[in-house]
Scaffold this active site. Sequence first.
Site, short mmCIF file in Angstrom:
data_model
loop_
_atom_site.label_atom_id
_atom_site.label_comp_id
_atom_site.label_asym_id
_atom_site.label_seq_id
_atom_site.Cartn_x
_atom_site.Cartn_y
_atom_site.Cartn_z
N LYS A 116 0.83 -1.20 0.11
CA LYS A 116 -0.08 -0.03 -0.03
C LYS A 116 0.83 1.24 0.06
O LYS A 116 1.93 1.32 0.64
CB LYS A 116 -0.99 0.11 1.26
CG LYS A 116 -2.11 0.95 0.97
CD LYS A 116 -3.28 0.27 0.33
CE LYS A 116 -4.28 0.79 0.35
NZ LYS A 116 -5.39 -0.08 -0.16
N1 GLU Z 1 -6.99 0.24 -3.85
C1 GLU Z 1 -7.74 -0.94 -3.96
C2 GLU Z 1 -7.89 -1.64 -2.75
O1 GLU Z 1 -7.86 -1.40 -1.49
C3 GLU Z 1 -7.19 -1.54 -5.18
C4 GLU Z 1 -5.75 -2.16 -5.43
C5 GLU Z 1 -5.41 -2.74 -6.51
O2 GLU Z 1 -6.21 -2.62 -7.38
O3 GLU Z 1 -4.30 -2.91 -6.68
O4 GLU Z 1 -8.11 -3.16 -2.96
#
Ligand code: GLU
Length: 459
Positions: A116
Amino acid sequence: MAKNTGAIVQASLDALFNDSRFLPELQDETREKALRSLRSILSTPNQVHKSFLRVPLENGEVVRIPAFRVQHNNILGAYKGGIRFHESVNENEVVNLATLMTLKNALHDVPFGGAKGGVILSPRNYTVRELHIICKKYVQYFSGIIGPDKDIPAPDMGTSEREMDWMMGEYKSIHPGQSYLGSFTGKSIINGGSYGRRTATGKGVYYSFRYMFHDFLLANKTWLEKSGNMYAKNLLGNYEKPLTMAIQGFGNVGSIVALEAFSCSKINNKVIAVSDHNITLYHSEGLNIPKLMEYTKSNGGDLPKNKKEIDAAGLDATPLEREKLLTLDTDVLFLAALEDQIHQKNMQNINATVIVEGANAPITGLADDYLKDKGKIIIPDILANAGGVIVSYLEWLQGKDTQFYTEKEVNYRLYEKMKHTFEVVYPPYFSDPFSLRENCYIHAVMKLSTVLFKQGKLY
Ligand code: GLU
């Protein structure tokens, strides 16, 4: 505080320790040692990267903006997870969310690890030019650790296609001659993005609910009636009943959930309330969602803010306080805004029988335990909001092959993948003492542990 992901991982390992189907190769002392190893591996990120981006503002001043990329675990594949732009971002939260990504991917059999990113800023306070510079700087500062086979960022709160397009552009400039389509997902379609990515999270969130209250219920009615489990009773109590719904958040996730509910022919449901950062709009006979979506499109994403704007838009709705949505008398509550929305102070006033987590961690740990004990059916974030990363995976695959699927194909694959997970975690939820969140974590931890063991990482 949102439920600490590390603590749920520990609890899942405790539950697995006594399960004879879990790593039967490991017995007695070796088993205890392996469990201790798993505890430390899974509750700690592999790396926490932190930088202070040097950003020249349009007024001539130069500021430093703190930015993170946390890479939690990559045993199942390249690190994967969004980049969040928000003023409340902090290291702990990013670590927690990166852990959640590892578990989300493991649960849904997406061959990626978990990561993240976060930048501490409020996008509303910056000009488009400044945001463009911030995105480029983020890629410059972290260029050594991201890449199509290393770590693949995507949008999250405060970021969208626009930011991913800019970031991929910068990645391409820094790495000339190398493949770049897979370096970021959630890009615009013309720039190598996937059909269906923008709507994927919202569609998946609604599908997690629809599958439980329609397909699963119909196929399993007889044994559910015999099960005696309190969640099974609550599910059956809603069989073929018209259901009212309230949706917190009318952004990329909430508005799609609302539209899916509005047009769903399998369940007799009506959306009686939606809210955003200003207001709740209520109508006991159901809101006109397509009209509301049209309105937000031409009004900077905001719902009408008062009676005058509601009337001018030709809508039938009563304006209420923003917070009021959570405690309305409704059957289903979708939480598609921020984290920590249901907490110690308002948990006693939640009337909904079903709560679906579209956002990450919208219920605090304490409130989660309280609502679970009351028999409320909670469809957790890790299960419900994985549509985004699932279609990100499809986008990454399409970028590799430079062969693109139609929107219909993308949605079909998204539903098939999620259905597969529902078939694994819904039956035990309605027959054993664990919550659905616990069941999902146990399943994900089991997969991660088995792969860690097989790759020789536990000894
Ligand atoms: N930000 C989104 C999540 O928390 C998508 C992450 C992604 O597509 O890699 O799942």
